[in-house]
Design an enzyme around this catalytic site. Structure first.
Site, PDB file in Angstrom:
ATOM      1  N   SER A 131      10.572 -25.942 -33.712  1.00  0.00           N
ATOM      2  CA  SER A 131      11.558 -24.985 -34.212  1.00  0.00           C
ATOM      3  C   SER A 131      12.962 -25.562 -34.293  1.00  0.00           C
ATOM      4  CB  SER A 131      11.559 -23.729 -33.356  1.00  0.00           C
ATOM      5  OG  SER A 131      12.290 -23.948 -32.187  1.00  0.00           O
ATOM      6  N   LYS A 169      16.985 -23.256 -28.060  1.00  0.00           N
ATOM      7  CA  LYS A 169      17.476 -22.665 -29.313  1.00  0.00           C
ATOM      8  C   LYS A 169      18.993 -22.795 -29.368  1.00  0.00           C
ATOM      9  CE  LYS A 169      13.686 -20.536 -30.905  1.00  0.00           C
ATOM     10  NZ  LYS A 169      12.820 -21.451 -30.178  1.00  0.00           N
TER      11      LYS A 169
END
Ligand SMILES: C[S@@+](CC[C@H](N)C(=O)[O-])C[C@H]1O[C@@H](n2cnc3c(N)ncnc32)[C@H](O)[C@@H]1O
Length: 633
Positions: A131, A169
């Site tokens: 990701s 993230k």
């Protein structure tokens, strides 16, 4: 001055291409402060493969330009000794869906102080998932984290959400909430009211060797071909009846269709020996193949039948509208409240009443195919209105405040699903070939299910990943629906089916006669750490071998058998299930013609499969799978 002089001499010893690669790495590092990946080097110089990129790196390392530690291509060393620090690698972190933090004891990484700055305490984590690829963070990289509990907007952080789920993230604060932003355009951000910051990424260390391992096969016996044309990234996967119900590890319809079109022809009879919810069977019907489907999960059988039975959409819509009318009129005292174990734990009382009314109204539909089709939307409604976390295949109950506020609009959920499903059926009814048939068998594919020997033209399937009790828990996933839609004789037995599926019951010992060197090697490595897990793996392979034998019995000579499989990680040992299948199948009388590797862009896979929820027990996120193409001799 001195550095420049050293450069000039050494540059003289390098080939033109090596110098160009070195220059590229230096410029890249100056810009990003971490090294380019092999893939990036390959792309930049239009090299044939990542191994050619690796060749250049090795040459530059041998010539002393790049540090050999961790195989990271770094800038040329200066002469003075640098102060180094040893940083503990505390575990793995998901650059994907959040996972529970896991610990890898006793692993450390040594880096120079200059690389991480003088201040702060640090730890390192190994990255799993893709990701953060646009930030230059890849699967297998190691990230060095500076411990801190605050972060600035846009910094890449280790964030812990929902108690103990950690993820890597970019963090943004907006409108009183936190946004955890993946750096991958195909993924969605995660929003939370609360996020616990455990540190900020200060350095990325790329392990080029492991990239090489992942990128190409080292084995000589079989070759894996990476083929991105099988990814179908971003393509619609819920067309026709494919989207009427979720099921674990469903086929991407495009993969099923392409295999069927490549290895069978119109009018052929095909079989999916682990048909699950029936994706391959839907495709076979659309392209004019007759099909058998076999599965051992009653919910799968129920779904596969509903997905592959064409229903006239006008009749269906009429029944649906009448049904909505009927539900409204059912009084509370007219319903029978089901009474299965823990019903009040998984459903709120008023949800139970509404579900019971819906079920009663559906059950009065006379046409059985229509009744079953609407039961599929009801089954989804059961799951979405229950107290379970959505997005999990295992049964996990929402907690605290969220549970308190949980007030699902049961009829609204049903209408949404039923109407979407009717639209899917309308498409399917129009395009399904009227003269082809589908037969779905509830049975164990390791046994004879009555399909005649040498009668099948092609088998396309995706076996379970093994150890369904801890990875994809088909039984657990099916339980709540099963308790409401009567597909099991005793609904309380639903989660028990995981024991009957491949790999569901561990073997007594590790003695076996399967002739696969790859399996032997994997079992030895796993058994050294955990014998019980090795027995699970052996049990799965023993069962799979019996399924391969049955497949060999039913398929015609010279015809193709395609298996889409994942190579699982157990106890940090990657099990090459694709190679094991190839070896076992060749002993039975198949030839392995091809092994194609594809990325799994959207497949619903378990994101955490800790059998016990013990920190350290988490084992994998899978993002690649192999298509093994066998041919009966
Ligand atoms: C990966 S899923 C198949 C998913 C399917 N391709 C789809 O699109 O829905 C594997 C299936 O194998 C089934 N299964 C496991 N062991 C089995 C066995 N011994 N015989 C038949 N089916 C089995 C499971 O119930 C599960 O539905």
């Amino acid at each position: 001055m001195y550095t420049f002089y050293l450069f000039s001499i050494l540059t003289y010893m390098l080939t033109k291409k090596q110098t160009q690669v070195l220059d590229f790495i230096k410029v890249y590092m100056a810009k990003h402060s971490y090294a380019p990946s092999l893939e990036e080097i390959k792309k930049k110089f239009k090299l044939a493969s990542v191994s050619t990129a690796h060749y250049y790196i090795s040459k530059l390392q041998d010539a002393g330009f790049l540090n050999k530690e961790h195989n990271q291509p770094r800038a040329v060393s200066t002469v003075e000794a640098k102060q180094t620090v040893e940083i503990p690698i505390l575990g793995a972190i998901a650059a994907g869906q959040p996972i529970e933090a896991i610990e890898i004891p006793d692993e450390t990484i040594t880096i120079t102080r200059d690389e991480i700055g003088k201040q702060g305490k640090h730890y390192a984590l190994r990255v799993q998932g893709s990701s953060m690829i646009d930030e230059g963070i890849f699967d297998g990289d190691i990230v060095v984290i500076r411990k801190q509990d605050v972060a600035e907007n846009g910094q890449t952080v280790v964030a812990v959400i929902d108690d103990n789920e950690a993820t890597l993230k970019k963090l943004y604060r907006e409108n009183g909430k936190f946004r955890l932003q993946p750096a991958n355009p195909t993924l969605f951000p995660i929003y939370r009211d609360e996020v616990e910051v455990r540190g900020v990424v200060v350095k990325i260390i790329r392990n080029l060797e492991s990239q090489l391992d992942q990128g190409q096969s080292r084995d000589e016996k079989y070759v894996r071909k990476i083929d991105y044309s099988w990814d179908y990234r971003g393509e619609k996967t819920k067309s026709y009846t494919h989207g009427i119900h979720t099921y674990p590890a469903m086929f991407i319809p495009q993969v099923g269709r392409r295999l069927l079109e490549t290895y069978s022809k119109e009018g052929d009879t095909i079989c999916d020996i682990f048909c699950g919810s029936g994706s391959a069977l839907v495709e076979s019907r659309l392209i004019g193949r007759n099909a058998y489907g076999i599965d051992l999960n009653p919910l799968a059988i129920f779904l596969a039948k509903a997905k592959t039975t064409p229903i006239n959409p006008q009749k269906l819509t009429k029944e649906y509208i009448a049904l909505l009318d009927r539900v409204e009129k059912i009084k509370d005292n007219e319903i029978k409240r089901p009474n299965f174990k823990n019903i009040d734990f998984w459903f709120k009382d008023k949800v139970i009443v509404k579900l019971a009314k819906l079920k009663k109204a559906i059950r009065t539909i006379k046409d059985e195919t229509i009744q079953n089709f609407l039961m599929v939307a009801f089954s989804e409604t059961v799951r979405y209105s229950s107290n379970t976390k959505t997005g999990e295949f295992k049964l996990v109950r929402v907690k605290g405040d969220k549970l308190e506020k949980h007030d699902p609009d049961v009829i609204g959920i049903f209408r949404k699903h039923a109407e979407k499903n009717i639209a899917g059926m309308t498409e399917f009814y129009k395009d399904a070939k009227k003269d082809s048939w589908t037969k779905i068998i509830y049975g164990d594919s390791s046994k004879d299910n009555g399909i005649k020997a040498n009668s099948i033209d092609c088998i396309v399937t995706s076996p379970p990943y093994g150890d369904s009790r801890t990875t994809v828990a088909y039984g657990q996933f099916s339980r709540l629906s099963a308790q409401w839609i009567d597909v099991f004789e005793d609904p309380n037995d639903a989660s028990g089916i995981d024991n009957d599926l491949l790999g569901g019951r561990a073997t007594k010992d590790l003695i076996h006669t399967l002739s696969s060197d790859y399996l032997k090697e994997s079992l030895e490595k796993i058994a050294k750490q955990d014998e019980a897990r090795a027995k699970d793996v052996l049990s799965f392979n023993l069962g799979l071998n019996e399924c391969l034998k049955q497949a060999h019995r039913i398929i015609k000579p010279g015809k193709y058998f395609c298996l889409v499989v994942g190579n699982r990680l157990v106890k940090q040992v990657r099990i090459p299930t694709d190679f094991i299948i190839a070896e076992l199948a060749e002993k039975i009388g198949f030839t392995c013609e091809d092994i194609i590797v594809r990325n799994i862009p959207g497949k619903r896979m378990p994101i955490k499969n800790s059998p016990t929820n013990i920190v350290g027990a988490l084992e994998e996120t899978m993002n690649k799978e192999s298509i093994v193409v066998l041919r009966k001799n």
